[in-house]
Design a protein around this motif. Structure first.
Motif, PDB file in Angstrom:
ATOM      1  N   LEU A   1      69.162  58.437  18.757  1.00 51.34           N
ATOM      2  CA  LEU A   1      69.321  59.992  19.361  1.00 51.34           C
ATOM      3  C   LEU A   1      69.914  60.724  18.101  1.00 51.34           C
ATOM      4  O   LEU A   1      69.348  61.979  18.090  1.00 51.34           O
ATOM      5  CB  LEU A   1      70.468  59.736  20.790  1.00 51.34           C
TER       6      LEU A   1
ATOM      7  N   PRO B   1      69.804  60.614  14.883  1.00 51.67           N
ATOM      8  CA  PRO B   1      68.752  60.907  13.864  1.00 51.67           C
ATOM      9  C   PRO B   1      67.473  61.967  14.308  1.00 51.67           C
ATOM     10  O   PRO B   1      67.218  62.867  13.815  1.00 51.67           O
ATOM     11  CB  PRO B   1      68.266  59.724  13.238  1.00 51.67           C
ATOM     12  N   LEU B   2      67.204  61.519  15.556  1.00 53.46           N
ATOM     13  CA  LEU B   2      66.368  62.709  16.315  1.00 53.46           C
ATOM     14  C   LEU B   2      66.860  64.072  16.310  1.00 53.46           C
ATOM     15  O   LEU B   2      65.887  64.874  15.853  1.00 53.46           O
ATOM     16  CB  LEU B   2      65.677  62.072  17.480  1.00 53.46           C
TER      17      LEU B   2
ATOM     18  N   LEU C   1      66.981  65.352  12.957  1.00 50.51           N
ATOM     19  CA  LEU C   1      65.492  65.724  12.494  1.00 50.51           C
ATOM     20  C   LEU C   1      65.414  67.397  13.067  1.00 50.51           C
ATOM     21  O   LEU C   1      64.784  68.103  12.369  1.00 50.51           O
ATOM     22  CB  LEU C   1      64.387  64.843  13.063  1.00 50.51           C
TER      23      LEU C   1
ATOM     24  N   GLY D   1      63.585  61.236  10.313  1.00 51.33           N
ATOM     25  CA  GLY D   1      64.892  61.482  11.045  1.00 51.33           C
ATOM     26  C   GLY D   1      65.996  60.421  10.610  1.00 51.33           C
ATOM     27  O   GLY D   1      67.059  60.986  10.115  1.00 51.33           O
TER      28      GLY D   1
ATOM     29  N   LEU E   1      69.544  61.737   8.306  1.00 52.49           N
ATOM     30  CA  LEU E   1      71.112  61.314   8.956  1.00 52.49           C
ATOM     31  C   LEU E   1      71.489  60.579   7.723  1.00 52.49           C
ATOM     32  O   LEU E   1      72.639  60.801   7.266  1.00 52.49           O
ATOM     33  CB  LEU E   1      70.816  60.620  10.091  1.00 52.49           C
TER      34      LEU E   1
END
Lengths: 309, 267
Positions: free
Chosen positions: A38, A40-41, A44, B118, B122
């Motif tokens: 979640l 990283p999304l 993004l 993504g 991060l």
């Protein structure tokens, strides 16, 4: 029995549902998903609004990435055209992959004796366990201008009939179908297996031909499997850059034109610019289009179901 | 039934499908032993020179080594996480269970390309990108869902009375999990591990984004591939195919019986 019931347990659970294990056993999965899926999304989506100064991504809230992308959506950068190419390739690939795999699944279920079916299925899905990149490489050597097929044609004196599909989106589709087929065959075979054989026998006994038994019993009952397989194939094809790069040659020709797929474009855009904010914005647009495509597919399927039901 | 044209057509189609599915593998193995610089006919004689080149060059083997570190580790952690979660999903009822299950499935529905971007965002932020560890962390996310599905399938075949009997006989919950549930789930765990390993072993795009200078095998193959045609690729392909055959045999023994619902305790 009774003696066990009377034995005083040190700390008895009141019901099987009441236990500390509930939290402890779900925590690792929950944590991993929150931190590494979640987060990283969300990142993004957020990075899409950053800006780049001196090759350094700087946290910001600017729409410049999106205005840049949409300013030349159909002209210079052609992201929009690439998206159309992607949708065209993905939908046609999914269509053919699903139908061809369905025919394989049907053949295994109905034309192979029961005791050989497992072996037949295993053989059909075996290639899935060899590396995808290597399979694409093999297809490259098979389809290329002086590759396996064309050299065989030359040997048997058919050199006038060269196949020339490498670096077109037809080659891209072949690679994708080869990747998808094992997965789709399993999905479709399992859904055919779930059909009650008694229904087919009843239809036959009531005078249906084999073809009628298929169109009126088997096909309607495998509709759900077909829809699952089809949408899965669309999602995978939309997100795949490898086949488009290696077999489609980056910008493969199709009836739409000599254009890369959107996924290929994201990959090449990132490797040439390493502009992560813009890449993130491009990826966000892909998410939006996919959600939209799935929603449209869902509505259409629902309408079709109501018309039949 | 004999001579039925539909049956005949079905078998013919199946034969064509097998030819299509196996053609690339046959080409790969055949030309790894041929002298041809560019795969094609006529054949130019047998040789082991591409294997020589592969072993003396080392880039691809190095990448294979990287993969053989990352994939088993990721598969093991993912299977462990999946086992505990599958047990909890199987036994407990709680609020938000459906939502949680949907969240678990989401990583396989979102294209890895998007996840890769993504993850890179991060991980670059916390200075972890460009390492094998980054590939490991992200692969676990990707392969937990299939592992969970397989183990859940197995656990759903377990009679509830089995656990209750253990509790009645005085075992603690943890002992029951360790000595009753775990042995029962073992075929599922084994199948899940193999499936997870396969997904991680073959995963390209996420590794491409986050692996940096420590490429996994698919990433290394890709960079050789876009540079030039190199028949050592056939050689590494044949080796990888050998590894896959081993995995496949394991799978045939464990996973298919599970999927098709013909487990040994039913007979």
């Amino acid at each position: 029995m009774s003696s066990i019931d009377e034995a005083p347990p040190s700390r008895r659970m009141r019901t099987p549902n009441d236990s500390p294990l509930k939290v402890w056993f779900l925590a690792p999965l929950g944590l991993w998903l929150i931190l590494l899926f979640l987060l990283p999304l969300l990142f993004l989506l957020w990075i899409g609004f950053w800006r780049v100064e001196n090759f350094q991504a700087i946290p910001d809230f600017s729409l410049s990435n999106y205005t840049d992308i949409f300013a030349s959506f159909f002209s210079k950068s052609r992201y929009g055209l690439a998206m159309i190419q992607s949708l065209w390739v993905a939908i046609t690939t999914a269509f053919f992959a699903t139908i061809l795999s369905y025919m394989v699944a049907l053949s295994i279920a109905f034309a192979v004796p029961a005791r050989w079916q497992r072996l037949a299925l295993l053989l059909a899905i075996a290639p899935f366990w060899s590396s995808y990149v290597l399979r694409l490489y093999a297809w490259q050597t098979i389809l290329s201008r002086n590759g396996v097929i064309n050299s065989i044609m030359r040997l048997v004196g058919l050199s006038d009939y060269r196949i020339d599909i490498i670096y077109t989106q037809i080659a891209t589709r072949i690679g994708l179908i080869h990747y998808l087929a094992p997965i789709l065959i399993v999905i479709l075979y399992v859904s055919i297996l779930a059909i009650d054989r008694v229904l087919i026998e009843a239809a036959r006994e009531l005078g249906c031909t084999r073809w009628q038994a298929f169109t009126r019993v088997v096909l309607p009952l495998s509709r759900f499997g077909l829809m699952t397989a089809g949408s899965f194939a669309v999602i995978v094809s939309l997100g795949d850059a490898l086949s488009g790069n290696l077999l489609g040659g980056g910008a493969g020709t199709s009836i739409i034109g000599k254009l890369p797929t959107y996924a290929s474009m994201i990959m090449s855009d990132y490797s040439s610019s390493t502009n992560l904010p813009r890449t993130s914005a491009l990826a966000t647009i892909l998410i939006a289009v996919m959600v939209l495509a799935l929603a449209v597919g869902f509505v259409l399927a629902d309408r079709a179901r109501r018309r039949i039901g | 039934m004999r001579g039925n044209p539909w049956i005949f057509a079905g078998r013919l189609w199946l034969g064509l499908a097998y030819a299509f599915m196996f053609l690339p593998l046959v080409v790969l193995v055949l030309f790894s032993f041929q002298k041809n610089r560019f795969p094609g006919f006529p054949l130019q004689g047998w040789t082991l020179q591409w294997y020589d080149k592969l072993f003396s060059d080392g880039t691809l083997l190095n990448a294979l080594g990287n993969t053989m570190i990352v994939s088993p580790a990721a598969a093991t952690i993912a299977t462990a996480i999946a086992f505990f979660a599958a047990y909890a999903f199987n036994r407990f009822a709680f609020r938000g269970k459906t939502a949680f299950l949907a969240l678990v499935t989401l990583p396989i529905l979102i294209p890895p390309l998007i996840l890769g971007v993504g993850f890179l965002g991060l991980l670059a932020r916390i200075h972890l990108s460009g390492t094998l560890f980054a590939v490991f962390l992200t692969h676990v996310v990707l392969i937990t869902a299939p592992a969970l599905a397989i183990i859940q399938l197995r656990l759903s075949q377990m009679p509830v009375s089995l656990e209750e009997a253990a509790w009645d006989l005085g075992a603690t919950e943890w002992q029951t999990v360790k000595k009753v549930v775990l042995p029962f789930a073992l075929p599922g765990i084994f199948g899940a591990w193999l499936l997870a390993f396969t997904f991680s072993f073959d995963e390209f795009i996420i590794a491409w984004f986050v692996s940096g200078f420590q490429p996994t095998l698919p990433v290394a193959i890709y960079s050789v591939l876009v540079a030039a045609i190199d028949p050592s690729l056939n050689a590494i392909g044949t080796i990888v195919f050998g590894i896959s055959c081993l995995v496949l045999i394991g799978l045939e023994l464990v996973l298919l019986p599970l999927l098709l619902g013909k487990s040994e305790n039913q007979s």
